[in-house]
Design an enzyme around this catalytic site. Sequence first.
Site, PDB file in Angstrom:
ATOM      1  N   LYS A  23       0.965  -0.919   0.283  1.00 50.86           N
ATOM      2  CA  LYS A  23      -0.146  -0.192   0.123  1.00 50.86           C
ATOM      3  C   LYS A  23       0.991   1.169  -0.050  1.00 50.86           C
ATOM      4  CE  LYS A  23      -2.306  -1.062   3.443  1.00 50.86           C
ATOM      5  NZ  LYS A  23      -1.494  -2.442   4.245  1.00 50.86           N
ATOM      6  N   ARG A  98     -10.288   0.830   7.953  1.00 51.89           N
ATOM      7  CA  ARG A  98      -9.912  -0.288   8.044  1.00 51.89           C
ATOM      8  C   ARG A  98     -10.787  -1.347   9.312  1.00 51.89           C
ATOM      9  NH1 ARG A  98      -3.467   1.025   8.985  1.00 51.89           N
ATOM     10  NH2 ARG A  98      -2.254  -1.956   8.678  1.00 51.89           N
ATOM     11  N   ARG A 137      11.131  -5.297   5.621  1.00 54.00           N
ATOM     12  CA  ARG A 137      11.189  -3.616   4.872  1.00 54.00           C
ATOM     13  C   ARG A 137      12.127  -2.712   5.998  1.00 54.00           C
ATOM     14  NH1 ARG A 137       5.196  -1.714   5.322  1.00 54.00           N
ATOM     15  NH2 ARG A 137       5.337  -2.693   7.500  1.00 54.00           N
ATOM     16  N   ARG A 171      10.459  -0.771  11.463  1.00 54.91           N
ATOM     17  CA  ARG A 171       9.458  -0.550  12.533  1.00 54.91           C
ATOM     18  C   ARG A 171       9.637  -1.200  13.577  1.00 54.91           C
ATOM     19  NH1 ARG A 171       4.109   0.158   8.233  1.00 54.91           N
ATOM     20  NH2 ARG A 171       3.704  -1.016  10.469  1.00 54.91           N
ATOM     21  N   ARG A 182      -1.379  -8.633  13.162  1.00 53.23           N
ATOM     22  CA  ARG A 182      -1.628  -7.592  12.630  1.00 53.23           C
ATOM     23  C   ARG A 182      -2.309  -8.411  11.016  1.00 53.23           C
ATOM     24  NH1 ARG A 182       3.568  -5.587  11.315  1.00 53.23           N
ATOM     25  NH2 ARG A 182       3.232  -4.212  10.121  1.00 53.23           N
TER      26      ARG A 182
HETATM   27  P1  ADP Z   1       2.268  -2.006   3.272  1.00 52.36           P
HETATM   28  O1  ADP Z   1       2.688  -0.497   3.161  1.00 52.36           O
HETATM   29  O2  ADP Z   1       1.366  -2.276   2.488  1.00 52.36           O
HETATM   30  O3  ADP Z   1       2.096  -2.677   5.108  1.00 52.36           O
HETATM   31  P2  ADP Z   1       5.126  -1.148   1.880  1.00 52.36           P
HETATM   32  O4  ADP Z   1       4.412  -0.985   0.452  1.00 52.36           O
HETATM   33  O5  ADP Z   1       5.538  -1.559   3.134  1.00 52.36           O
HETATM   34  O6  ADP Z   1       3.624  -2.544   2.398  1.00 52.36           O
HETATM   35  O7  ADP Z   1       5.694  -2.860   1.210  1.00 52.36           O
HETATM   36  C1  ADP Z   1       6.485  -3.650   2.343  1.00 52.36           C
HETATM   37  C2  ADP Z   1       7.528  -4.027   2.013  1.00 52.36           C
HETATM   38  O8  ADP Z   1       7.398  -4.904   0.709  1.00 52.36           O
HETATM   39  C3  ADP Z   1       8.406  -2.983   1.884  1.00 52.36           C
HETATM   40  O9  ADP Z   1      10.082  -3.131   2.113  1.00 52.36           O
HETATM   41  C4  ADP Z   1       7.884  -2.943   0.513  1.00 52.36           C
HETATM   42  O10 ADP Z   1       9.737  -2.411  -0.416  1.00 52.36           O
HETATM   43  C5  ADP Z   1       8.786  -4.310  -0.244  1.00 52.36           C
HETATM   44  N1  ADP Z   1       7.254  -4.588  -1.156  1.00 52.36           N
HETATM   45  C6  ADP Z   1       6.026  -3.660  -1.983  1.00 52.36           C
HETATM   46  N2  ADP Z   1       5.364  -4.205  -2.997  1.00 52.36           N
HETATM   47  C7  ADP Z   1       6.441  -5.319  -3.536  1.00 52.36           C
HETATM   48  C8  ADP Z   1       6.081  -6.296  -4.290  1.00 52.36           C
HETATM   49  N3  ADP Z   1       5.241  -5.840  -5.197  1.00 52.36           N
HETATM   50  N4  ADP Z   1       6.922  -7.835  -4.132  1.00 52.36           N
HETATM   51  C9  ADP Z   1       8.285  -7.289  -3.365  1.00 52.36           C
HETATM   52  N5  ADP Z   1       8.267  -6.066  -2.285  1.00 52.36           N
HETATM   53  C10 ADP Z   1       7.167  -5.578  -2.254  1.00 52.36           C
HETATM   54  P1  ADP Z   2       0.954  -2.032   7.588  1.00 52.79           P
HETATM   55  O1  ADP Z   2       2.022  -1.410   7.196  1.00 52.79           O
HETATM   56  O2  ADP Z   2       1.348  -2.685   8.551  1.00 52.79           O
HETATM   57  O3  ADP Z   2      -0.735  -1.978   6.795  1.00 52.79           O
HETATM   58  P2  ADP Z   2       0.568   0.437   8.626  1.00 52.79           P
HETATM   59  O4  ADP Z   2       1.682   1.614   8.731  1.00 52.79           O
HETATM   60  O5  ADP Z   2      -0.699   1.096   8.031  1.00 52.79           O
HETATM   61  O6  ADP Z   2       0.735  -0.747   8.867  1.00 52.79           O
HETATM   62  O7  ADP Z   2      -0.521   0.551  10.081  1.00 52.79           O
HETATM   63  C1  ADP Z   2       0.551   0.229  11.416  1.00 52.79           C
HETATM   64  C2  ADP Z   2      -0.426   0.148  12.905  1.00 52.79           C
HETATM   65  O8  ADP Z   2      -1.109   1.152  13.160  1.00 52.79           O
HETATM   66  C3  ADP Z   2      -1.644  -0.958  12.649  1.00 52.79           C
HETATM   67  O9  ADP Z   2      -1.115  -2.595  12.654  1.00 52.79           O
HETATM   68  C4  ADP Z   2      -2.432  -0.341  13.930  1.00 52.79           C
HETATM   69  O10 ADP Z   2      -2.586  -0.612  14.746  1.00 52.79           O
HETATM   70  C5  ADP Z   2      -2.459   0.985  13.397  1.00 52.79           C
HETATM   71  N1  ADP Z   2      -4.206   1.768  12.130  1.00 52.79           N
HETATM   72  C6  ADP Z   2      -2.952   2.307  10.849  1.00 52.79           C
HETATM   73  N2  ADP Z   2      -4.388   2.765  10.862  1.00 52.79           N
HETATM   74  C7  ADP Z   2      -5.598   2.033  11.029  1.00 52.79           C
HETATM   75  C8  ADP Z   2      -6.493   2.316  11.192  1.00 52.79           C
HETATM   76  N3  ADP Z   2      -7.194   2.875  10.363  1.00 52.79           N
HETATM   77  N4  ADP Z   2      -7.599   1.762  12.292  1.00 52.79           N
HETATM   78  C9  ADP Z   2      -6.804   1.279  13.928  1.00 52.79           C
HETATM   79  N5  ADP Z   2      -5.571   1.315  13.527  1.00 52.79           N
HETATM   80  C10 ADP Z   2      -4.545   1.295  12.301  1.00 52.79           C
END
Ligand code: ADP
Ligand code: ADP
Length: 226
Positions: A23, A98, A137, A171, A182
């Site tokens: 995302k 969420r 990550r 993180r 999660r």
């Molecule tokens: P999210 O915001 O959904 O938690 P991130 O965009 O932070 O996910 O991506 C999670 C990790 O995976 C990061 O280290 C990112 O560089 C990597 N990543 C994102 N998209 C891909 C993909 N299509 N293939 C492999 N690795 C990816």
């Molecule tokens: P991810 O990359 O795992 O999708 P985020 O950075 O979006 O993680 O979120 C990290 C943490 O912040 C989540 O595990 C949750 O505890 C909290 N969080 C983020 N967005 C929301 C939301 N919309 N509602 C509730 N908790 C949230």
Amino acid sequence: MDGATTPGTTPILILLGPPGAGKGTQARKLEERFGAIQLSTGDLLRAAVAAGTEAGQSADAVMKAGGLVSDEIVLEILTDRLAEGDCAKGVVLDGFPRTTAQAEALDAMLAEKGQGIRAVISLEVDDVAMVRRVAGRFTCGCCGEGYHDDFKPTAITGVCDGCGSRNMTRRADDNPETALSRLKAYAEQTAPLVAYYGARGTLKRVDAMGDIDSIETEISRIVEAA
Ligand code: ADP
Ligand code: ADP
Ligand code: ZN
């Protein structure tokens, strides 16, 4: 129709998907391509924790345990951020909504402003990939660019390709145990939103197991056609 869209109006895009789905990575690309602002509730909450605000203090333990922060806190933080002027160009919501309550609150907020959601994109990955993605990550603490030990390493070890900083951060919640909590929170509280937006005709599913660039191409095509 609820969440109906008008092409050409301020884009409001939603990226749904479990932790590690990509995302944040794709939201940054949409920000560059469509000029919309990336709004990550995770980033907003981490900033509140770092600043030691009241909301941050109550969110901290929940985030460390891999649960969801209360709708009340998340909505307050998001509403404040949406009220800032730059959001008028359009937003990419990354990690929000969420829960069904958050989706309903967003619908009410947008209805009041006469705005609609342009597209909701569900990034779909399997559980094994998700755990590997969060485990590797890391992020540039200066410009926010995201990296991965195996899938998106920096060109020079420890140095950000974008801004040259050596301030890389990982993180606290990106460990295998918390990742599983999660994932459980996603399955129980967020996955129902796929049906919620599916029923409103705004949902597009994207196979997010491929490489970053081909997923970007597919998402851009969806947004342009929406
Ligand atoms: P999210 O915001 O959904 O938690 P991130 O965009 O932070 O996910 O991506 C999670 C990790 O995976 C990061 O280290 C990112 O560089 C990597 N990543 C994102 N998209 C891909 C993909 N299509 N293939 C492999 N690795 C990816
Ligand atoms: P991810 O990359 O795992 O999708 P985020 O950075 O979006 O993680 O979120 C990290 C943490 O912040 C989540 O595990 C949750 O505890 C909290 N969080 C983020 N967005 C929301 C939301 N919309 N509602 C509730 N908790 C949230
Ligand atoms: Zn950087």
